[in-house]
Structures are given as C-alpha cells and as structure tokens.
Design a protein around this motif. Sequence first.
Motif, PDB file in Angstrom:
ATOM      1  N   PRO A 186       0.805  -1.233   0.000  1.00  0.00           N
ATOM      2  CA  PRO A 186       0.000   0.000   0.000  1.00  0.00           C
ATOM      3  C   PRO A 186       0.833   1.276   0.000  1.00  0.00           C
ATOM      4  O   PRO A 186       0.335   2.348  -0.365  1.00  0.00           O
ATOM      5  CB  PRO A 186      -0.834  -0.124   1.277  1.00  0.00           C
ATOM      6  CG  PRO A 186      -0.083  -1.090   2.149  1.00  0.00           C
ATOM      7  CD  PRO A 186       0.580  -2.040   1.210  1.00  0.00           C
ATOM      8  N   ASP A 187       2.111   1.158   0.387  1.00  0.00           N
ATOM      9  CA  ASP A 187       2.978   2.339   0.431  1.00  0.00           C
ATOM     10  C   ASP A 187       3.793   2.524  -0.839  1.00  0.00           C
ATOM     11  O   ASP A 187       4.520   3.512  -0.972  1.00  0.00           O
ATOM     12  CB  ASP A 187       3.924   2.242   1.632  1.00  0.00           C
ATOM     13  CG  ASP A 187       3.176   2.204   2.958  1.00  0.00           C
ATOM     14  OD1 ASP A 187       2.159   2.928   3.079  1.00  0.00           O
ATOM     15  OD2 ASP A 187       3.581   1.442   3.851  1.00  0.00           O
ATOM     16  N   SER A 188       3.689   1.583  -1.769  1.00  0.00           N
ATOM     17  CA  SER A 188       4.487   1.658  -2.989  1.00  0.00           C
ATOM     18  C   SER A 188       3.947   2.731  -3.928  1.00  0.00           C
ATOM     19  O   SER A 188       2.738   2.921  -4.055  1.00  0.00           O
ATOM     20  CB  SER A 188       4.491   0.304  -3.703  1.00  0.00           C
ATOM     21  OG  SER A 188       5.157   0.405  -4.947  1.00  0.00           O
ATOM     22  N   LYS A 189       4.863   3.411  -4.605  1.00  0.00           N
ATOM     23  CA  LYS A 189       4.498   4.410  -5.604  1.00  0.00           C
ATOM     24  C   LYS A 189       4.579   3.839  -7.023  1.00  0.00           C
ATOM     25  O   LYS A 189       4.346   4.542  -8.003  1.00  0.00           O
ATOM     26  CB  LYS A 189       5.427   5.631  -5.494  1.00  0.00           C
ATOM     27  CG  LYS A 189       5.450   6.265  -4.117  1.00  0.00           C
ATOM     28  CD  LYS A 189       4.063   6.727  -3.680  1.00  0.00           C
ATOM     29  CE  LYS A 189       4.128   7.395  -2.300  1.00  0.00           C
ATOM     30  NZ  LYS A 189       2.779   7.769  -1.802  1.00  0.00           N
ATOM     31  N   ALA A 190       4.927   2.552  -7.152  1.00  0.00           N
ATOM     32  CA  ALA A 190       5.062   1.915  -8.461  1.00  0.00           C
ATOM     33  C   ALA A 190       3.685   1.719  -9.080  1.00  0.00           C
ATOM     34  O   ALA A 190       2.664   1.652  -8.371  1.00  0.00           O
ATOM     35  CB  ALA A 190       5.769   0.574  -8.321  1.00  0.00           C
ATOM     36  N   PRO A 191       3.604   1.603 -10.409  1.00  0.00           N
ATOM     37  CA  PRO A 191       2.314   1.369 -11.073  1.00  0.00           C
ATOM     38  C   PRO A 191       1.661   0.080 -10.569  1.00  0.00           C
ATOM     39  O   PRO A 191       2.354  -0.893 -10.254  1.00  0.00           O
ATOM     40  CB  PRO A 191       2.699   1.257 -12.552  1.00  0.00           C
ATOM     41  CG  PRO A 191       4.014   1.954 -12.668  1.00  0.00           C
ATOM     42  CD  PRO A 191       4.719   1.728 -11.373  1.00  0.00           C
ATOM     43  N   PRO A 194      -1.750  -6.344 -12.313  1.00  0.00           N
ATOM     44  CA  PRO A 194      -2.727  -7.345 -11.858  1.00  0.00           C
ATOM     45  C   PRO A 194      -2.276  -8.150 -10.641  1.00  0.00           C
ATOM     46  O   PRO A 194      -3.129  -8.591  -9.850  1.00  0.00           O
ATOM     47  CB  PRO A 194      -2.897  -8.238 -13.092  1.00  0.00           C
ATOM     48  CG  PRO A 194      -2.650  -7.322 -14.239  1.00  0.00           C
ATOM     49  CD  PRO A 194      -1.549  -6.411 -13.780  1.00  0.00           C
ATOM     50  N   ILE A 195      -0.966  -8.363 -10.474  1.00  0.00           N
ATOM     51  CA  ILE A 195      -0.508  -9.143  -9.322  1.00  0.00           C
ATOM     52  C   ILE A 195      -0.087  -8.261  -8.150  1.00  0.00           C
ATOM     53  O   ILE A 195       0.340  -8.779  -7.110  1.00  0.00           O
ATOM     54  CB  ILE A 195       0.644 -10.104  -9.702  1.00  0.00           C
ATOM     55  CG1 ILE A 195       1.908  -9.339 -10.091  1.00  0.00           C
ATOM     56  CG2 ILE A 195       0.214 -11.072 -10.781  1.00  0.00           C
ATOM     57  CD1 ILE A 195       3.138 -10.218 -10.225  1.00  0.00           C
ATOM     58  N   ALA A 196      -0.206  -6.952  -8.304  1.00  0.00           N
ATOM     59  CA  ALA A 196       0.186  -6.034  -7.233  1.00  0.00           C
ATOM     60  C   ALA A 196      -1.027  -5.425  -6.543  1.00  0.00           C
ATOM     61  O   ALA A 196      -0.973  -4.302  -6.050  1.00  0.00           O
ATOM     62  CB  ALA A 196       1.095  -4.943  -7.781  1.00  0.00           C
ATOM     63  N   THR A 197      -2.125  -6.185  -6.500  1.00  0.00           N
ATOM     64  CA  THR A 197      -3.336  -5.736  -5.818  1.00  0.00           C
ATOM     65  C   THR A 197      -3.557  -6.564  -4.555  1.00  0.00           C
ATOM     66  O   THR A 197      -3.052  -7.685  -4.428  1.00  0.00           O
ATOM     67  CB  THR A 197      -4.563  -5.889  -6.730  1.00  0.00           C
ATOM     68  OG1 THR A 197      -4.769  -7.287  -6.995  1.00  0.00           O
ATOM     69  CG2 THR A 197      -4.378  -5.146  -8.046  1.00  0.00           C
ATOM     70  N   LYS A 198      -4.329  -6.001  -3.634  1.00  0.00           N
ATOM     71  CA  LYS A 198      -4.651  -6.735  -2.409  1.00  0.00           C
ATOM     72  C   LYS A 198      -5.466  -7.988  -2.740  1.00  0.00           C
ATOM     73  O   LYS A 198      -5.291  -9.035  -2.104  1.00  0.00           O
ATOM     74  CB  LYS A 198      -5.414  -5.849  -1.440  1.00  0.00           C
ATOM     75  CG  LYS A 198      -5.664  -6.509  -0.083  1.00  0.00           C
ATOM     76  CD  LYS A 198      -6.358  -5.583   0.879  1.00  0.00           C
ATOM     77  CE  LYS A 198      -6.464  -6.241   2.259  1.00  0.00           C
ATOM     78  NZ  LYS A 198      -7.216  -7.518   2.231  1.00  0.00           N
ATOM     79  N   ASN A 199      -6.353  -7.870  -3.728  1.00  0.00           N
ATOM     80  CA  ASN A 199      -7.164  -9.022  -4.117  1.00  0.00           C
ATOM     81  C   ASN A 199      -6.272 -10.184  -4.545  1.00  0.00           C
ATOM     82  O   ASN A 199      -6.504 -11.341  -4.159  1.00  0.00           O
ATOM     83  CB  ASN A 199      -8.112  -8.631  -5.244  1.00  0.00           C
ATOM     84  CG  ASN A 199      -9.100  -9.733  -5.590  1.00  0.00           C
ATOM     85  OD1 ASN A 199      -9.249 -10.697  -4.851  1.00  0.00           O
ATOM     86  ND2 ASN A 199      -9.771  -9.597  -6.713  1.00  0.00           N
ATOM     87  N   SER A 203      -5.711 -13.815  -2.860  1.00  0.00           N
ATOM     88  CA  SER A 203      -6.045 -15.016  -3.639  1.00  0.00           C
ATOM     89  C   SER A 203      -5.033 -16.134  -3.441  1.00  0.00           C
ATOM     90  O   SER A 203      -5.344 -17.303  -3.671  1.00  0.00           O
ATOM     91  CB  SER A 203      -6.155 -14.674  -5.124  1.00  0.00           C
ATOM     92  OG  SER A 203      -4.874 -14.522  -5.728  1.00  0.00           O
ATOM     93  N   ILE A 204      -3.815 -15.792  -3.044  1.00  0.00           N
ATOM     94  CA  ILE A 204      -2.797 -16.813  -2.813  1.00  0.00           C
ATOM     95  C   ILE A 204      -3.302 -17.832  -1.799  1.00  0.00           C
ATOM     96  O   ILE A 204      -3.135 -19.047  -1.979  1.00  0.00           O
ATOM     97  CB  ILE A 204      -1.481 -16.168  -2.338  1.00  0.00           C
ATOM     98  CG1 ILE A 204      -0.889 -15.295  -3.446  1.00  0.00           C
ATOM     99  CG2 ILE A 204      -0.479 -17.237  -1.895  1.00  0.00           C
ATOM    100  CD1 ILE A 204       0.218 -14.375  -2.971  1.00  0.00           C
TER     101      ILE A 204
END
Length: 238
Positions: A186-191, A194-199, A203-204
């Motif tokens: 949540p603190d990342s400023k990177a774009p 699809p794999i960088a979401t909380k969902n 899902s893991i």
Amino acid sequence: MKLDILVFGAHPDDVELSCGATIAKEISLGRTVGIVDLTRGELGTRGTAEIRDEEAENAGKILGVSVRENLRFRDGFFTNDEAHQREVIRMIRKYQPEIVICNAVDDRHIDHGKGSKLVSDACFLSGLIKIETQEEGAFQDAWRPKLVYHYIQWKNLTPDFVVDVTGFMDIKVASLMAYKSQFYDPDSKAPVTPIATKNFKDSILYRAQDLGRLINTDYAEGFTVERYLAVNSLGDLV
C-alpha cells in the motif's frame, strides 16, 4: 548434481506462486529440488531484472531448493525453437530429474504457455541420444524425466490432481514476499499491476483453500498432466 525434481518457470516468481508449497513439502520429505527460471522478468512493469535476480535468490533460500539457475531468455520474446530447446535440454541433462514441473499449458501471460510447451518438448528431446549437448566442455548423457507436470497459474484450470499442502503455506507466502517489488504494497508508488493488488495477494490463500476444501484438507495446489495418472491400488488415493 542429480535432483529428484526440477521446476521451470518462465519468470522469477512463477514457481513460488504456483507450486511453492508443494516444493516446500517435497523438500521436507527429503527430496532434492531445483528451480530454473527461463527469463529475468525484465519486461515486468515493477522492479528491474537486477532486483528480481536478488529476490529470486532470496525466495529460493526460503523454499530450501538445492540450486536455482536463470537461462536469461528474452522476456516476452523467447520462442520454442532449437536454440532454446537445447538450453533447456542442457539443464535437464545436467540435473537428471525424475520429475519436471513447468508452466501452465494455457494462461494470461503469453510466456506461460510458450514456456510450458518449450519445456515439455525439451523433456522429450533430452532423451534422444543423437542430440548432443555439452556442459563445461563435457558431453552430456541423454536423460528423459519420468514425469512432466504443469502447475496452474492465473487461470483457474481444472487440475488433474492436487497436492495437500497443509502446513506449508507459510513457507510459500514467505517465499513470495521475497519479491517485494512485485506484489501488493500500500505504500508503494510503483504502477499497479494485476498481481500487485490486495485481491491478488489474498487469492494466494483463498485459491489454495478452495482446492483444499474439495479434498477435505486446509490447503492444496493443483497440477495438470501429460499422460494418465497411475496408482498401484485404489488405496493409494487420498
């Protein structure tokens, strides 16, 4: 070094995401496991190839694999041709695994299906004695794995079998979190990818829980096969 299991991934983190808990379980049972990444994931939106090299090394240590190599194929652009097949054959003959596990046969990322077919073809070709390969200047013996399995990735493909990985999800998740550049922060400023979401991070666990539910365990990971599964007796099935 001879390995029991050799696992291929098109990108660093493919293996951990798809069968990290299975690898951890097999290692706990005394089997030797190695990982070969086909590319460095250099086209990934987040991070760099150098960062992912370091993350992959750390993830492998967390899983406890015996070796991890990267063939440095071009991310997004490698093909299933003789040159690439020979490199994969060289790895198979170098480690002489009984079992090879590789990418999903069909998936969202084009490299996953390509990597799946490339490794599968190389497993067959590796057993042909008239194909010559060398490692450190020495000719290699032909070697064909007894079994080739494909893990499941983004798409919810129907597995041919599942592995009960209850008790090993913590190791899987820890190995994935070694890829700090890739997953939800949540603190990342990177774009956002699809794999960088909380969902996706959630899902893991819930995908493994759902497969576990279907076999009356807490967690499971699924695989597809290239030939019929065989058991000695009905009692072999869990």
